[in-house]
Design a protein around this motif. Structure first.
Motif, PDB file in Angstrom:
ATOM      1  N   PRO A   7       0.834  -1.194   0.000  1.00 33.20           N
ATOM      2  CA  PRO A   7       0.000   0.000   0.000  1.00 33.20           C
ATOM      3  C   PRO A   7       0.876   1.254   0.000  1.00 33.20           C
ATOM      4  N   PHE A   8       0.253   2.377  -0.340  1.00 37.42           N
ATOM      5  CA  PHE A   8       0.949   3.662  -0.334  1.00 37.42           C
ATOM      6  C   PHE A   8      -0.050   4.734   0.067  1.00 37.42           C
ATOM      7  N   VAL A   9       0.455   5.882   0.443  1.00 36.70           N
ATOM      8  CA  VAL A   9      -0.403   7.022   0.746  1.00 36.70           C
ATOM      9  C   VAL A   9       0.353   8.296   0.376  1.00 36.70           C
ATOM     10  N   LEU A  10      -0.398   9.264  -0.100  1.00 33.71           N
ATOM     11  CA  LEU A  10       0.147  10.589  -0.403  1.00 33.71           C
ATOM     12  C   LEU A  10      -0.722  11.629   0.296  1.00 33.71           C
ATOM     13  N   LYS A  11      -0.238  12.849   0.383  1.00 32.51           N
ATOM     14  CA  LYS A  11      -1.080  13.925   0.882  1.00 32.51           C
ATOM     15  C   LYS A  11      -2.124  14.223  -0.175  1.00 32.51           C
ATOM     16  N   GLY A  12      -3.353  14.276   0.240  1.00 36.87           N
ATOM     17  CA  GLY A  12      -4.449  14.570  -0.675  1.00 36.87           C
ATOM     18  C   GLY A  12      -5.660  15.019   0.120  1.00 36.87           C
ATOM     19  N   SER A  13      -6.757  15.215  -0.570  1.00 36.27           N
ATOM     20  CA  SER A  13      -7.957  15.735   0.085  1.00 36.27           C
ATOM     21  C   SER A  13      -8.466  14.823   1.201  1.00 36.27           C
ATOM     22  N   GLY A  14      -8.206  13.538   1.099  1.00 41.02           N
ATOM     23  CA  GLY A  14      -8.684  12.612   2.112  1.00 41.02           C
ATOM     24  C   GLY A  14      -7.682  12.293   3.205  1.00 41.02           C
ATOM     25  N   THR A  15      -6.452  12.734   3.060  1.00 39.32           N
ATOM     26  CA  THR A  15      -5.408  12.346   4.016  1.00 39.32           C
ATOM     27  C   THR A  15      -4.664  13.514   4.651  1.00 39.32           C
ATOM     28  N   GLU A  16      -4.804  14.685   4.076  1.00 40.44           N
ATOM     29  CA  GLU A  16      -3.960  15.811   4.481  1.00 40.44           C
ATOM     30  C   GLU A  16      -4.057  16.155   5.968  1.00 40.44           C
ATOM     31  N   MET A  17      -5.264  16.128   6.526  1.00 35.94           N
ATOM     32  CA  MET A  17      -5.431  16.546   7.909  1.00 35.94           C
ATOM     33  C   MET A  17      -4.665  15.634   8.885  1.00 35.94           C
ATOM     34  N   TYR A  18      -4.608  14.344   8.598  1.00 35.07           N
ATOM     35  CA  TYR A  18      -3.940  13.392   9.487  1.00 35.07           C
ATOM     36  C   TYR A  18      -2.853  12.626   8.749  1.00 35.07           C
ATOM     37  N   ASP A  34       7.891  16.832  -6.654  1.00 35.83           N
ATOM     38  CA  ASP A  34       7.676  18.263  -6.959  1.00 35.83           C
ATOM     39  C   ASP A  34       6.512  18.848  -6.158  1.00 35.83           C
ATOM     40  N   GLY A  35       5.855  18.007  -5.341  1.00 35.57           N
ATOM     41  CA  GLY A  35       4.750  18.470  -4.511  1.00 35.57           C
ATOM     42  C   GLY A  35       3.384  18.252  -5.111  1.00 35.57           C
ATOM     43  N   ASP A  36       3.320  17.795  -6.356  1.00 36.16           N
ATOM     44  CA  ASP A  36       2.043  17.593  -7.038  1.00 36.16           C
ATOM     45  C   ASP A  36       1.523  16.180  -6.786  1.00 36.16           C
ATOM     46  N   THR A  37       1.026  15.944  -5.580  1.00 35.01           N
ATOM     47  CA  THR A  37       0.503  14.619  -5.242  1.00 35.01           C
ATOM     48  C   THR A  37      -0.860  14.362  -5.873  1.00 35.01           C
ATOM     49  N   VAL A  38      -1.627  15.417  -6.106  1.00 30.92           N
ATOM     50  CA  VAL A  38      -2.969  15.283  -6.679  1.00 30.92           C
ATOM     51  C   VAL A  38      -2.922  14.614  -8.050  1.00 30.92           C
ATOM     52  N   TYR A  39      -1.868  14.865  -8.804  1.00 32.98           N
ATOM     53  CA  TYR A  39      -1.724  14.251 -10.129  1.00 32.98           C
ATOM     54  C   TYR A  39      -1.699  12.728 -10.024  1.00 32.98           C
ATOM     55  N   TRP A  40      -1.152  12.227  -8.940  1.00 32.47           N
ATOM     56  CA  TRP A  40      -0.978  10.773  -8.767  1.00 32.47           C
ATOM     57  C   TRP A  40      -2.122  10.122  -7.998  1.00 32.47           C
ATOM     58  N   ALA A  41      -2.717  10.841  -7.049  1.00 36.52           N
ATOM     59  CA  ALA A  41      -3.824  10.319  -6.239  1.00 36.52           C
ATOM     60  C   ALA A  41      -4.551  11.509  -5.617  1.00 36.52           C
ATOM     61  N   THR A  42      -5.665  11.902  -6.200  1.00 38.56           N
ATOM     62  CA  THR A  42      -6.368  13.113  -5.778  1.00 38.56           C
ATOM     63  C   THR A  42      -6.649  13.142  -4.283  1.00 38.56           C
ATOM     64  N   ASP A  43      -7.152  12.037  -3.762  1.00 40.42           N
ATOM     65  CA  ASP A  43      -7.489  12.007  -2.341  1.00 40.42           C
ATOM     66  C   ASP A  43      -6.346  11.488  -1.475  1.00 40.42           C
ATOM     67  N   GLY A  44      -5.235  11.133  -2.115  1.00 43.70           N
ATOM     68  CA  GLY A  44      -4.080  10.631  -1.397  1.00 43.70           C
ATOM     69  C   GLY A  44      -4.067   9.127  -1.238  1.00 43.70           C
ATOM     70  N   VAL A  45      -5.164   8.478  -1.601  1.00 44.10           N
ATOM     71  CA  VAL A  45      -5.300   7.033  -1.426  1.00 44.10           C
ATOM     72  C   VAL A  45      -5.549   6.321  -2.753  1.00 44.10           C
ATOM     73  N   HIS A  46      -6.526   6.785  -3.489  1.00 39.31           N
ATOM     74  CA  HIS A  46      -6.918   6.121  -4.731  1.00 39.31           C
ATOM     75  C   HIS A  46      -6.165   6.725  -5.910  1.00 39.31           C
ATOM     76  N   PRO A  47      -5.407   5.897  -6.631  1.00 39.53           N
ATOM     77  CA  PRO A  47      -4.589   6.436  -7.720  1.00 39.53           C
ATOM     78  C   PRO A  47      -5.426   6.998  -8.872  1.00 39.53           C
ATOM     79  N   SER A  48      -4.917   8.055  -9.441  1.00 37.67           N
ATOM     80  CA  SER A  48      -5.489   8.626 -10.661  1.00 37.67           C
ATOM     81  C   SER A  48      -5.048   7.747 -11.832  1.00 37.67           C
ATOM     82  N   ALA A  49      -5.396   8.141 -13.041  1.00 44.33           N
ATOM     83  CA  ALA A  49      -4.929   7.401 -14.218  1.00 44.33           C
ATOM     84  C   ALA A  49      -3.397   7.373 -14.242  1.00 44.33           C
ATOM     85  N   ALA A  50      -2.778   8.494 -13.916  1.00 47.55           N
ATOM     86  CA  ALA A  50      -1.307   8.553 -13.881  1.00 47.55           C
ATOM     87  C   ALA A  50      -0.760   7.651 -12.776  1.00 47.55           C
TER      88      ALA A  50
END
Length: 106
Positions: free
Chosen positions: A24-35, A74-90
């Motif tokens: 599993p992996f996690v990034l900062k995103g709309s669903g993870t940023e607070m915690y 580069d700080g653009d985590t949204v490109y890879w996983a908008t919510d920080g958990v579920h991967p985008s197409a990229a």
């Protein structure tokens, strides 16, 4: 425990099967940023567990956190996983590339 049982059952039924475990992996995103720090620590624990299971059963293992960390350096985590958990197409493409590296070895 459940992963071990599942793998043992599958390998017994299909002894020649090739199993690949993705960490599993996690990034900062709309669903993870607070915690994020808590999410990151918990995901790391689960990744370590997944790796132990893979090693115990001599399975292929694909570590993903470092790949996503590097890709989003580069700080653009949204490109890879908008919510920080579920991967985008990229993000799915990044996973596919990591998976294909293992599949080519098989």
């Amino acid at each position: 425990k459940i992963y071990n049982m599942l793998i043992e059952e599958v390998k017994e039924a299909l002894p020649d099967i090739k199993i690949i475990i993705l960490a599993p992996f996690v990034l900062k995103g709309s669903g993870t940023e607070m915690y994020y720090d808590e999410f990151r620590a918990e995901v790391q624990k689960r990744a370590e567990c997944a790796k132990r299971v893979a090693e115990k059963h001599n399975l292929y293992f694909v570590e993903l956190q470092s790949k996503f960390d590097e890709a989003s350096a580069d700080g653009d985590t949204v490109y890879w996983a908008t919510d920080g958990v579920h991967p985008s197409a990229a993000g799915h493409q990044l996973i596919k590339e990591a998976l294909m590296d293992v599949i080519k070895k098989i």
